[in-house]
Design a protein around this motif. Structure first.
Motif, PDB file in Angstrom:
ATOM      1  N   ASN A 107      67.710  43.346 119.998  1.00  0.00           N
ATOM      2  CA  ASN A 107      68.171  42.517 118.888  1.00  0.00           C
ATOM      3  C   ASN A 107      67.156  41.407 118.648  1.00  0.00           C
ATOM      4  O   ASN A 107      66.909  40.585 119.533  1.00  0.00           O
ATOM      5  CB  ASN A 107      69.550  41.940 119.230  1.00  0.00           C
ATOM      6  CG  ASN A 107      70.121  41.082 118.124  1.00  0.00           C
ATOM      7  OD1 ASN A 107      69.624  39.998 117.849  1.00  0.00           O
ATOM      8  ND2 ASN A 107      71.179  41.570 117.489  1.00  0.00           N
ATOM      9  N   ASP A 109      67.240  38.739 116.729  1.00  0.00           N
ATOM     10  CA  ASP A 109      67.769  37.369 116.718  1.00  0.00           C
ATOM     11  C   ASP A 109      67.938  36.841 118.144  1.00  0.00           C
ATOM     12  O   ASP A 109      67.612  35.682 118.423  1.00  0.00           O
ATOM     13  CB  ASP A 109      69.109  37.318 115.972  1.00  0.00           C
ATOM     14  CG  ASP A 109      68.962  37.615 114.486  1.00  0.00           C
ATOM     15  OD1 ASP A 109      67.899  37.274 113.920  1.00  0.00           O
ATOM     16  OD2 ASP A 109      69.888  38.197 113.898  1.00  0.00           O
ATOM     17  N   GLU A 110      68.438  37.682 119.025  1.00  0.00           N
ATOM     18  CA  GLU A 110      68.586  37.264 120.416  1.00  0.00           C
ATOM     19  C   GLU A 110      67.224  37.051 121.065  1.00  0.00           C
ATOM     20  O   GLU A 110      67.030  36.108 121.841  1.00  0.00           O
ATOM     21  CB  GLU A 110      69.393  38.304 121.198  1.00  0.00           C
ATOM     22  CG  GLU A 110      70.857  38.370 120.805  1.00  0.00           C
ATOM     23  CD  GLU A 110      71.639  39.324 121.686  1.00  0.00           C
ATOM     24  OE1 GLU A 110      71.209  39.567 122.834  1.00  0.00           O
ATOM     25  OE2 GLU A 110      72.670  39.830 121.224  1.00  0.00           O
ATOM     26  N   ILE A 112      64.477  36.089 119.621  1.00  0.00           N
ATOM     27  CA  ILE A 112      63.960  34.816 119.110  1.00  0.00           C
ATOM     28  C   ILE A 112      64.588  33.648 119.862  1.00  0.00           C
ATOM     29  O   ILE A 112      63.910  32.681 120.224  1.00  0.00           O
ATOM     30  CB  ILE A 112      64.230  34.705 117.597  1.00  0.00           C
ATOM     31  CG1 ILE A 112      63.332  35.684 116.830  1.00  0.00           C
ATOM     32  CG2 ILE A 112      64.004  33.274 117.097  1.00  0.00           C
ATOM     33  CD1 ILE A 112      63.711  35.843 115.370  1.00  0.00           C
ATOM     34  N   THR A 113      65.900  33.731 120.103  1.00  0.00           N
ATOM     35  CA  THR A 113      66.596  32.659 120.813  1.00  0.00           C
ATOM     36  C   THR A 113      66.046  32.489 122.229  1.00  0.00           C
ATOM     37  O   THR A 113      65.833  31.358 122.693  1.00  0.00           O
ATOM     38  CB  THR A 113      68.108  32.947 120.866  1.00  0.00           C
ATOM     39  OG1 THR A 113      68.622  32.984 119.532  1.00  0.00           O
ATOM     40  CG2 THR A 113      68.843  31.882 121.659  1.00  0.00           C
ATOM     41  N   ASP A 116      62.638  30.795 121.979  1.00  0.00           N
ATOM     42  CA  ASP A 116      62.793  29.385 121.592  1.00  0.00           C
ATOM     43  C   ASP A 116      63.271  28.548 122.771  1.00  0.00           C
ATOM     44  O   ASP A 116      62.815  27.415 122.983  1.00  0.00           O
ATOM     45  CB  ASP A 116      63.774  29.291 120.426  1.00  0.00           C
ATOM     46  CG  ASP A 116      63.616  28.006 119.628  1.00  0.00           C
ATOM     47  OD1 ASP A 116      62.497  27.448 119.618  1.00  0.00           O
ATOM     48  OD2 ASP A 116      64.597  27.559 119.016  1.00  0.00           O
ATOM     49  N   ALA A 135      59.808  38.956 111.697  1.00  0.00           N
ATOM     50  CA  ALA A 135      60.871  38.017 112.054  1.00  0.00           C
ATOM     51  C   ALA A 135      60.522  37.192 113.289  1.00  0.00           C
ATOM     52  O   ALA A 135      60.933  36.028 113.409  1.00  0.00           O
ATOM     53  CB  ALA A 135      62.186  38.767 112.278  1.00  0.00           C
TER      54      ALA A 135
END
Length: 367
Positions: A107, A109-110, A112-113, A116, A135
């Protein structure tokens, strides 16, 4: 909800070359460079360095560094192997502390988290294998802006979002190995389908684009039926392969597995459907996952590289970057037991040529 992306070629399949009309689903739109049909190398123009650069990184040449490795996902054999290579390399170097951490599903989005969070915690270097090349770019650029070194492996980002990318094998080399292996098994006019992860996963999209270009050039009568997404999920990959077998019946002669999950799952689907010898499976996977199918004779060709070596190369590249030994314009880099690795395509470090596992050699490998 996960959905199957199905595109029927219709009248295109009635033409003499099914693959001459349009771009295969799952392929990217970048230029392709198919290798010669007889095995000769394609000529590639030298490119200037096109990677990014960290802003005012601290001078840590020869000093201990902390590195986090954030692959597409954790908990599968392939990335367990790259993580082992990273740890082996870090132990050998002696002045690198490396940790692998990331999502349990592919995933973006995960992912990226996770990256970060490590930027906030503070690390000296980030290794990554991208779930989506575009992305992921902003968070990687954020790391560069904080003076953190960024090196990719396995699946690239946009070049300006990292310094270097360790390429397991050049995309056109993988494409040739895959398509030649399939043509050998199903014949020059056989029909095939593809089970991939997602249409935006960068390495798979690049492989598919190069496979199309090479097939059009060297095996123009082979027929592509469709590409389906399976999200790096074992159950979904099995179901997608089973659906292809049921949908196309005798027309389907082969399935390409584009991931280390899709390939064994497709082989299992062929096995359970009692189609071994009728539907060939050619794909990218770790040898341990494929041994039962290769040894039974259901699968004849598995294309890959050594993912342990890939992780090992990545941590050595990171150390060389931090030490100032790998700079823009370099043509090679020292990578421990792997020796000197070539720099290609401006800012990529090439691990080497793809390897084809068969019944004769797969028992020699354990990963």
């Amino acid at each position: 909800m996960l959905r199957t992306m199905i595109v029927a070629l219709g009248s295109v399949l009635m033409a003499s070359s099914a693959m001459a009309a349009g771009r295969w689903d799952g392929a990217d739109e970048l230029p392709t460079n198919p290798l010669a049909c007889d095995g000769g190398a394609a000529q590639v123009a030298a490119k200037p360095y096109d990677g990014g650069q960290p802003v005012n990184p601290p001078d840590l040449a020869g000093k201990p560094i902390t590195v986090v490795d954030v692959p597409k996902l954790i908990g599968i054999g392939y990335f367990n192997a790259t993580s082992k290579g990273i740890q082996d390399g870090a132990k050998e170097l002696g002045n690198v502390q490396a940790t692998t951490d990331g999502p349990t599903k592919a995933n973006i989005d995960e992912q990226i988290t996770f990256i970060d969070n490590y930027i906030t915690r503070g690390v000296n270097g980030i290794l990554f294998a991208a779930n989506d090349p575009v992305a992921i770019a902003p968070v990687l650029k954020k790391a560069l802006s904080k003076g953190i070194h960024v090196v990719g492996y396995d699946a690239n980002s946009t070049p300006d979002a990292r310094e270097w990318f360790v390429n397991q094998a050049e995309f056109n080399g993988i494409a040739k190995a895959m398509v030649d292996s399939m043509a050998k098994e199903i014949g020059e006019d056989g029909s095939f389908a593809i089970v991939t992860s997602t249409f935006t996963t960068p390495n798979q999209a690049r492989w598919i684009a190069e496979m199309q270009a090479y097939a059009e050039k060297c095996h123009p009568k082979m027929k592509w039926l469709e590409t389906v997404e399976a999200q790096e999920d074992n159950i979904l990959s099995f179901n997608q392969a089973s659906t292809l077998i049921n949908k196309y019946g005798d027309e389907l002669k082969g399935i390409f597995g584009m991931t280390s999950v899709a390939t064994p799952a497709s082989a299992e689907a062929v096995t359970q459907a009692k189609q071994c010898g009728k539907v060939a499976v050619v794909g990218l996977a770790t040898p341990n996952a494929m041994k039962p199918y290769v040894q039974s004779g259901c699968v004849k060709s598995v294309v890959l590289w050594n993912p342990v070596d890939l992780g090992y190369a990545a941590i050595h590249v990171m150390r060389a970057v931090v030490d100032g030994k790998l700079k823009p314009g370099a043509t090679e880099v020292e990578a421990g037991k792997l020796g000197k690795l070539k720099v290609v395509n401006g800012s990529e470090v090439l691990l080497g040529s793809p390897f084809i596992f068969t019944k004769d050699n797969i028992g020699q490998f354990d990963f």
